[in-house]
Design a protein around this motif. Sequence first.
Motif, short mmCIF file in Angstrom:
data_model
loop_
_atom_site.label_atom_id
_atom_site.label_comp_id
_atom_site.label_asym_id
_atom_site.label_seq_id
_atom_site.Cartn_x
_atom_site.Cartn_y
_atom_site.Cartn_z
N ALA A 158 41.62 58.95 43.13
CA ALA A 158 40.17 58.76 43.13
C ALA A 158 39.65 58.71 41.69
CB ALA A 158 39.50 59.90 43.90
N THR A 159 40.19 59.56 40.84
CA THR A 159 39.80 59.54 39.43
C THR A 159 40.16 58.20 38.79
OG1 THR A 159 40.07 61.94 39.26
CG2 THR A 159 40.11 60.68 37.20
N ASN A 160 41.35 57.70 39.11
CA ASN A 160 41.76 56.40 38.58
C ASN A 160 40.80 55.29 39.01
OD1 ASN A 160 44.01 57.32 37.18
ND2 ASN A 160 45.37 57.08 38.95
N LEU A 161 40.37 55.33 40.30
CA LEU A 161 39.43 54.32 40.79
C LEU A 161 38.11 54.38 40.03
CD1 LEU A 161 39.99 54.45 44.66
CD2 LEU A 161 40.57 52.57 43.13
N LEU A 162 37.63 55.62 39.79
CA LEU A 162 36.36 55.77 39.08
C LEU A 162 36.49 55.33 37.62
CD1 LEU A 162 35.19 59.24 40.47
CD2 LEU A 162 34.00 57.06 40.76
N PHE A 163 37.49 55.87 36.94
CA PHE A 163 37.65 55.59 35.50
C PHE A 163 38.00 54.12 35.25
CE2 PHE A 163 40.30 55.62 31.59
CZ PHE A 163 39.31 55.98 30.69
N GLU A 164 38.99 53.63 35.99
CA GLU A 164 39.42 52.24 35.76
C GLU A 164 38.37 51.24 36.26
OE1 GLU A 164 43.21 52.15 37.66
OE2 GLU A 164 44.19 53.35 36.09
N GLY A 165 37.62 51.63 37.31
CA GLY A 165 36.54 50.76 37.77
C GLY A 165 35.44 50.66 36.72
N ALA A 166 35.13 51.82 36.08
CA ALA A 166 34.10 51.81 35.04
C ALA A 166 34.55 50.97 33.85
CB ALA A 166 33.80 53.25 34.62
N ILE A 167 35.82 51.08 33.47
CA ILE A 167 36.34 50.27 32.37
C ILE A 167 36.34 48.78 32.74
CG2 ILE A 167 38.38 49.78 30.95
CD1 ILE A 167 36.99 52.36 30.19
N SER A 168 36.75 48.47 33.98
CA SER A 168 36.81 47.06 34.42
C SER A 168 35.44 46.42 34.37
CB SER A 168 37.38 46.98 35.85
OG SER A 168 38.71 47.45 35.89
N GLY A 210 33.14 46.77 32.31
CA GLY A 210 32.76 46.38 30.96
C GLY A 210 33.60 45.26 30.37
N LEU A 211 34.62 44.81 31.10
CA LEU A 211 35.47 43.73 30.60
C LEU A 211 34.95 42.37 31.10
CD1 LEU A 211 38.98 45.37 31.20
CD2 LEU A 211 37.65 45.29 29.06
N SER A 253 38.62 36.97 33.35
CA SER A 253 39.84 37.08 32.54
C SER A 253 40.83 37.99 33.25
CB SER A 253 39.50 37.65 31.16
OG SER A 253 38.91 38.94 31.27
N THR A 254 42.05 37.93 32.76
CA THR A 254 43.08 38.80 33.34
C THR A 254 43.30 40.01 32.43
OG1 THR A 254 44.88 37.69 32.19
CG2 THR A 254 44.22 36.79 34.34
N LYS A 255 44.00 41.02 32.99
CA LYS A 255 44.31 42.23 32.22
C LYS A 255 45.14 41.87 30.99
CE LYS A 255 47.06 46.48 32.57
NZ LYS A 255 47.88 47.32 33.44
N ALA A 256 46.10 40.97 31.15
CA ALA A 256 46.97 40.59 30.02
C ALA A 256 46.17 39.92 28.92
CB ALA A 256 48.09 39.67 30.51
N GLU A 257 45.21 39.07 29.31
CA GLU A 257 44.39 38.38 28.31
C GLU A 257 43.55 39.38 27.51
OE1 GLU A 257 43.83 34.15 30.74
OE2 GLU A 257 42.22 35.64 30.69
N VAL A 258 43.00 40.36 28.20
CA VAL A 258 42.19 41.38 27.52
C VAL A 258 43.04 42.17 26.53
CG1 VAL A 258 40.85 43.49 27.84
CG2 VAL A 258 40.54 41.58 29.42
N ILE A 259 44.23 42.56 26.93
CA ILE A 259 45.10 43.35 26.06
C ILE A 259 45.55 42.52 24.85
CG2 ILE A 259 47.35 44.49 25.94
CD1 ILE A 259 46.93 45.38 28.83
N ASP A 260 45.88 41.24 25.12
CA ASP A 260 46.29 40.38 24.00
C ASP A 260 45.16 40.21 23.00
OD1 ASP A 260 48.80 40.11 25.08
OD2 ASP A 260 48.36 38.22 26.11
N GLY A 261 43.94 40.07 23.52
CA GLY A 261 42.78 39.92 22.63
C GLY A 261 42.58 41.15 21.76
N ASN A 264 45.29 50.13 35.92
CA ASN A 264 45.24 49.07 36.93
C ASN A 264 43.84 48.46 36.87
OD1 ASN A 264 45.67 47.35 39.04
ND2 ASN A 264 45.62 48.95 40.63
N LEU A 265 43.66 47.36 36.13
CA LEU A 265 42.35 46.81 35.83
C LEU A 265 42.15 45.45 36.50
CD1 LEU A 265 42.23 47.58 32.00
CD2 LEU A 265 41.13 48.88 33.84
N THR A 266 40.91 45.20 36.90
CA THR A 266 40.45 43.88 37.35
C THR A 266 39.16 43.61 36.61
OG1 THR A 266 41.41 44.25 39.54
CG2 THR A 266 39.80 42.45 39.31
N PRO A 267 39.23 42.92 35.48
CA PRO A 267 38.04 42.74 34.63
C PRO A 267 36.83 42.23 35.42
CG PRO A 267 39.98 41.94 33.51
CD PRO A 267 40.42 42.26 34.90
N GLY A 268 35.71 42.94 35.22
CA GLY A 268 34.46 42.56 35.85
C GLY A 268 34.30 43.05 37.28
N ALA A 269 35.31 43.70 37.87
CA ALA A 269 35.25 44.07 39.29
C ALA A 269 34.41 45.33 39.53
CB ALA A 269 36.65 44.27 39.84
#
Length: 654
Positions: free
Chosen positions: A76-86, A88-89, A93-101, A118-123
Motif C-alpha cells: 500500500a505504501t508503494n502504491l501511494l509513494f510510487e503513484g505520487a511520483i508517477s 509528477g512525471l 513517456s516510459t519509465k526507461a525514458e524518464v531514467i535515461d533523461g 514500479n512507475l507509470t508516468p502520469g498515472a
Amino acid sequence: MSESNHDEKVAARPQRGRGPFAGTGMPAEKALNFGPSARRLFGMLTPHRVGLAWVMFFTIVSVGLSVLGPKLLGQATNLLFEGAISRGLPAGSTKAEVIDGLRANGQNDQADLLSGMNLTPGAGIDIRALSMILILVLSLYIVSSVFGWASAYVLNTVVQSTMYRLRDDVEGKINRLPLSYYDRTQRGELLSRVTNDIDNISQSLQQTFSQLITSLLTVVGVIVMMFIVSPLLAVIALVSIPLTVVITVTVAKRSQKMFVSQWKYTGELTTEVEENFTGHSLVKVFGRQREVAAVFDAKNEELYKASFGAQFVSGIIQPSMMFVGNLIYVAIAVVGGAMVAGGTMRLGDVQAFLQYSRQFTQPLTQLGSMANLIQSGVASAERVFELLDAEEQSADSAKAASPTGTAGELVFDNVSFRYSADKPLIENVSLTAAPGQTVAIVGQTGAGKTTLVNLIMRFYELDSGRITLDGVNIADMTRDDLRGRTGMVLQDTWLFGGTIRQNIAYGRPDATEEEIITAATATYVDRFVHSLPDGYDTVLEDDADNVSAGEKQLLTIARAFLAKPSVLILDEATSSVDTRTEVLVQQAMAVLRSNRTSFVIAHRLSTIRDADLILVMDAGQIVEQGTHHELLEAEGAYFDLYNAQFAAPVSGAV
C-alpha cells in the motif's frame, strides 16, 4: 492436640519457635532445580493434548495472518509513494525514458531511486488497488484477532483444568500424609504452598504460556517474511538473537535464587500472620504486641528484600532487550534507506521490514520479560512438588481384615514406639482392655499418654509389637474401618463451619433427626441449643465464637455419641466444662461407654475414680495399674500424683 501430646513430640522434631510470637517457616531444603521442575510443570498439561493442539492451530493461524499484514501494508505504501511520483512525471513517456533523461542530465541519484520503483508516468495513485489492499489487511487483522481469542479461550480452559487437577492432587496428598509430616511442618507454611504457590502457578501459566507460544511462532513467521523481503536486512536483524539469549540467561541465573527466597519468605510470613491471628488474645494478655510487631517487621523486611531483588534483577531483561531492539532498528533504517536510495529496494519494503523488525524484537523482549514470571511460577511449582513428593503413610493392607464383632476388646502386645530413633518413648507395653471397660491413663506431662491412644488410631505405625481390636491386628485393617469403629473427643474442640445439626452429624451424615436429637439430649446439648435464636440450625461463626467453650466441648461429645463407636477415646474431654456440667457429661459418658472400651486421658484424677482400670505412665512405661483404691493402697506413683492434687490444696487451706 493435648499438652502431653505436644511435649511428647517436641523432642522428635526440629526445634522451632512456637506460640503466637515465635513462628518461623521451614527453610528451603534445596535450591530450585529449574530444568526438571519446569519440565514437570509443563508436563502437567499433557493430559490436555487435544486442547493444546487446538491452541497451537489457532495461534499459528492468528500469527500467520498477522505477519502478512506488514507485507501488504508495504505494498500500500508503494502504491501511494510510487503513484505520487508517477503523477509528477510526463505522461506518455516510459519509465526507461524518464531514467535515461535523468542520467543524461547528471541526476544519477534520482535515476537510481526511480529504477527500483514500479512507475507509470502520469498515472497517479491507483485508488482501487489501494482500497483492495487496505480491506484485505483489515480482514486479516480481524480474522487474526478472532483466532487469537479462540486460542486464549481454549488455553484458559486447559490451564484452569490443570490447576483444578493440581488442587485435587494436593488435597488427596494432604489426606495421605502421616501425622508426623504435620508435626514438623508449620501450618502457615503448608497453607502458603496450598494457596499462594498454587495461585502463583496458575497466574504464571496463564500469563506466560499463551505469550510464549505466540512469541515463538511470531519470531519464526517474522524471520521467514524478513528473508522474503530482504535477506541482507534479515541477517542484520538476527544479530539480536544471540544478544537476547546471553542477556536472558545471565540475568535469569542471578534472579532464580532470589525467587526461591521470595516464596520461602512468603511462607514464613504467612506462618507468622497465622500464628499471630490465632493467638491474638494470648498476645494481648501477655502484652507482647511490640515483640510480635518486631518479628513481623523482620519477616516482612526479609520478604521485601527478596521480592525487590528478584523483581529488580529479572526486570533488567526487558529494558536490555528494548535497547538491543532499538540498535537493530537504527541499523535496519540506515541500511534500508541506503538500499532504497540505490534502487535495490522499494520504500514500502523498507517500511514493511521496519515493522517486521519491531514484530521481531517485541516477542524477544516479551520472552525476556516473561523470564521473571516463569521463574516465579517454577519456584512455586517446586514447593508444591515437594509437598506432592513427601513420603506418604503406609498403604492399607491389600488383604484387609475386619473384626466380625463390635465388642471393642483392645490388646496391646509388647508394643514399642518412638518418634525419633535415638529417643525411646514407649517400650514393650502390654495390656488388655476388655469390652465395656473404662481404662484411665494418667501421668505427668510427656509421659506418653496421648501417644498411646494415637497408636490405637494408627496415627503412627508401631516400631514393634501389635495392637488387636476384637482379635484382629489393626495393622491388617484399613484405616477407614479402624477409625470408623473408634470415637475420639479431644481437649481442643474442633468444630466446622455449618449448623449445630451438621456438626453433631459430622461422623454420621446419614443420621436421622431423631438420632441427632437423642445424642444431643444425652450429652446435654439440647439444653442450651433451645436458647439459641435458630436452635439446631444456628450457624457456628468463625471458631464457633457464638457458643461458649463448654458448649463447644459438649458438641464434640455429642458428635462422638452419635457415631456409636466400638472404642471411645476421651483426651481431657471435660476440661472445658464447668463442674456441674462435668457431672452431667460424666453421666452421659457412662451411658456411652456401656459395652464399649473407653480410654480416658485425665489430669484431674477426680474424674477417673470410677474407672475399671487406671494405668499410670512414666517415660513411656506403664509403671502401675489397678483401680483407684488399689493404687492408693499401694502408695506408689499414683498415690504421689493424687496427693499432689488434693493433699497440698487441703493443707494450704488449713
